[in-house]
Design an enzyme around this catalytic site. Sequence first.
Site, short mmCIF file in Angstrom:
data_model
loop_
_atom_site.label_atom_id
_atom_site.label_comp_id
_atom_site.label_asym_id
_atom_site.label_seq_id
_atom_site.Cartn_x
_atom_site.Cartn_y
_atom_site.Cartn_z
N GLY A 100 0.83 -1.20 0.00
CA GLY A 100 0.00 0.00 0.00
C GLY A 100 0.86 1.24 0.00
O GLY A 100 2.06 1.18 0.31
N CYS A 137 5.08 -6.36 1.49
CA CYS A 137 5.54 -4.96 1.53
C CYS A 137 4.92 -4.21 2.71
O CYS A 137 5.25 -4.51 3.85
CB CYS A 137 5.24 -4.31 0.18
SG CYS A 137 6.12 -2.78 -0.08
N TYR A 138 3.99 -3.29 2.47
CA TYR A 138 3.35 -2.57 3.59
C TYR A 138 2.73 -3.57 4.58
O TYR A 138 2.82 -3.38 5.80
CB TYR A 138 2.26 -1.64 3.02
CG TYR A 138 1.45 -0.91 4.06
CD1 TYR A 138 1.97 0.20 4.74
CD2 TYR A 138 0.14 -1.31 4.35
CE1 TYR A 138 1.21 0.88 5.69
CE2 TYR A 138 -0.62 -0.63 5.30
CZ TYR A 138 -0.08 0.46 5.96
OH TYR A 138 -0.83 1.12 6.90
N HIS A 160 7.35 -7.79 -4.14
CA HIS A 160 5.99 -8.06 -4.63
C HIS A 160 5.96 -9.37 -5.45
O HIS A 160 6.28 -9.34 -6.63
CB HIS A 160 5.50 -6.89 -5.49
CG HIS A 160 5.19 -5.68 -4.68
ND1 HIS A 160 3.95 -5.44 -4.14
CD2 HIS A 160 5.98 -4.65 -4.28
CE1 HIS A 160 3.98 -4.32 -3.44
NE2 HIS A 160 5.20 -3.81 -3.52
N GLU A 204 3.49 -10.76 -6.64
CA GLU A 204 2.36 -10.76 -7.57
C GLU A 204 2.68 -10.17 -8.93
O GLU A 204 1.93 -10.36 -9.88
CB GLU A 204 1.16 -10.02 -6.95
CG GLU A 204 1.32 -8.52 -6.74
CD GLU A 204 2.02 -8.13 -5.43
OE1 GLU A 204 2.82 -8.94 -4.91
OE2 GLU A 204 1.81 -7.01 -4.93
N SER A 240 -29.76 -9.47 -21.41
CA SER A 240 -29.42 -8.43 -22.38
C SER A 240 -28.83 -9.05 -23.65
O SER A 240 -28.63 -8.36 -24.63
CB SER A 240 -28.38 -7.49 -21.76
OG SER A 240 -27.17 -8.21 -21.56
N GLY A 241 -28.53 -10.35 -23.58
CA GLY A 241 -27.86 -10.98 -24.71
C GLY A 241 -26.35 -10.87 -24.58
O GLY A 241 -25.60 -11.41 -25.37
N GLY A 242 -25.89 -10.15 -23.57
CA GLY A 242 -24.46 -10.03 -23.32
C GLY A 242 -23.93 -11.28 -22.65
O GLY A 242 -24.69 -12.19 -22.29
N VAL A 243 -22.62 -11.30 -22.49
CA VAL A 243 -21.95 -12.49 -21.97
C VAL A 243 -22.44 -12.85 -20.56
O VAL A 243 -22.83 -13.99 -20.30
CB VAL A 243 -20.43 -12.25 -21.90
CG1 VAL A 243 -19.68 -13.50 -21.49
CG2 VAL A 243 -19.91 -11.74 -23.22
N ASP A 244 -22.46 -11.86 -19.68
CA ASP A 244 -22.73 -12.16 -18.27
C ASP A 244 -24.15 -12.68 -18.05
O ASP A 244 -24.36 -13.70 -17.39
CB ASP A 244 -22.50 -10.92 -17.38
CG ASP A 244 -21.15 -10.31 -17.63
OD1 ASP A 244 -20.28 -11.04 -18.13
OD2 ASP A 244 -20.96 -9.12 -17.33
N SER A 245 -25.13 -11.96 -18.61
CA SER A 245 -26.50 -12.39 -18.35
C SER A 245 -26.81 -13.69 -19.09
O SER A 245 -27.55 -14.54 -18.58
CB SER A 245 -27.51 -11.29 -18.68
OG SER A 245 -27.50 -10.98 -20.05
N SER A 246 -26.22 -13.89 -20.25
CA SER A 246 -26.48 -15.15 -21.00
C SER A 246 -25.92 -16.34 -20.24
O SER A 246 -26.56 -17.40 -20.15
CB SER A 246 -25.84 -15.12 -22.39
OG SER A 246 -26.34 -14.04 -23.12
N LYS A 253 -14.22 -11.34 -15.21
CA LYS A 253 -14.78 -11.44 -16.57
C LYS A 253 -14.16 -12.59 -17.37
O LYS A 253 -14.85 -13.34 -18.05
CB LYS A 253 -14.56 -10.12 -17.30
CG LYS A 253 -15.22 -10.01 -18.64
CD LYS A 253 -16.60 -9.46 -18.48
CE LYS A 253 -17.30 -9.25 -19.79
NZ LYS A 253 -18.65 -8.70 -19.56
#
Length: 511
Positions: A55, A82-83, A167, A169, A221-227, A367
């Site tokens: 941080g 680190c922090y 770090h 990561e 909505s036809g989008g990825v997430d809702s489908s 995602k």
Amino acid sequence: MKQDTIIIFDFGSQYTRLISRRLREKNIFCDLVSPNIDPNFFKDRTIKGFILSGGPNSVFDIDSPKIPNWIMNLDVPILGICYGMQLIAQEFNGKVEEASNREYGNAILKIKKDSMLFNGIPPSNKVWMSHSDKIIKLPENFTAVAETNNTFCAAFEYKNIYGVQFHPEVDNTNLGDEILSNFAVNICGTKNDWTSQNFIQNSINQIKDEVGDSNVICALSGGVDSSITATLIHKAIGSQLTSIFVNNGLLRKNEEDDVMNFLKKDLGLNVILADASKQFLEKLKNISDPEKKRKIIGTEFINVFEKESKKINNVKFLAQGTLYSDVVESALIKDGHQVVIKSHHNVGGLPEKMKLKLIEPLRLLFKDEVREIGKELGINNKVIGRHPFPGPGLAIRIMGDVTEKKLELLREADHIFIDEIKKANLYDEIWQAFAVLTNTQSVGVMGDNRTYQNCVAIRAVNSKDAMTADWSKIPYDVLSKISSRIINEVNGVNRVVYDITSKPPSTIEWE
Ligand code: XMP
């Protein structure tokens, strides 16, 4: 069965999100949260370990964030980065020195003592440093297990508490993901079984248990997430799920037909189409302010959705495609102890109004993990790779008020743009691409005539999560083709400009 979880406390480092990425890439489930989070947030998980991130603060700042007290009472391993490491040193009465200079860049880590954290890591390993304060005296009973030229204590341990100054990561640390995995798997004993197949099977079982014989509705909505949300739920409870697709009049060219075909034929879902385009456009008449547009669209959506869903009996649940980024964002934004989960833009307020319980099967996923689940569920690549499209649709891509005429013009321009980037095989490389109808007219010349027509902007960005984005370097010849096609094929446009700003300082959408 409760999900094993490694909890990462976000102390504000620019790299924190990468810790969760690295762990998840190793099939280890983790949660990234604010140190202020209410421990009840985890009541349905088994906490296997804690990671305290880096941080920007100094542990000497009066109001610098501290280790949450409650974790010290649990006998669960802790890793400070680190922090986070300096916080541990301070907590156990070691000595941290305030430094005026920052150590930033690569260093060579020399491992001096055997440590489970460094299993399989070479004795001399490249790591990434980015810190100011450093530990000058170890807390009692702590052992320094690694050093660099700059510090005698680049890593320490005591019982099941570990700290690293570097770090692990970031990519610049060699085998950093192995170090994190050593902590999670070997030290914390979590399983690395966070796979798409396990996720799907667990979700299906959970949904079945939770829903029983009630009915579920889903805004598609036809989008990825809702489908993908609807497909998962459909697999679990079949015809007890009804999905509703609202045409708000702000969709792209052919979108209603394409989406309905795909939802019904490809996914086999039970979908109701609610064409409310006239109603939306009526409400949006003469409205130019972007936030007002969003509000109106949100409210109208709820009205339409509520009306349609009343036609279905025994509905107790509303399914949403909320992703992990939404959940985490809201948990982090809210300071204090209350965790507020951000509702989906389109259905905010709906669950309370209709007294429905939420089902959010994707709420633990990023995602790209959602896309993996989609692949595993056999969903067509074309859908999985679809660019995100905002709930308020083309309304926030038309600067100023929204009219049918402007919508028509934008739909055509947008369609040409997407068509050309697909032909150039660029669509899958780009995170999101679209056209914007600016509210600028300018002078042009076509044939021998002076024109005074609209300026269309085209925008394409590369991003991982939409939090930051860079403009896509589409080759000039492709841009040139897009420009001339839009000018030639779309009536009313005499100028095309390419948006070359990244996010920040701009946002992806223009409104
Ligand atoms: P910005 O413009 O904030 O966009 O950089 C980030 C991502 O979010 C989408 N977006 C929205 N999605 N309702 C939505 O459902 C909205 O009001 C909204 N505003 C932006 C945007 O398309 C991008 O993917």
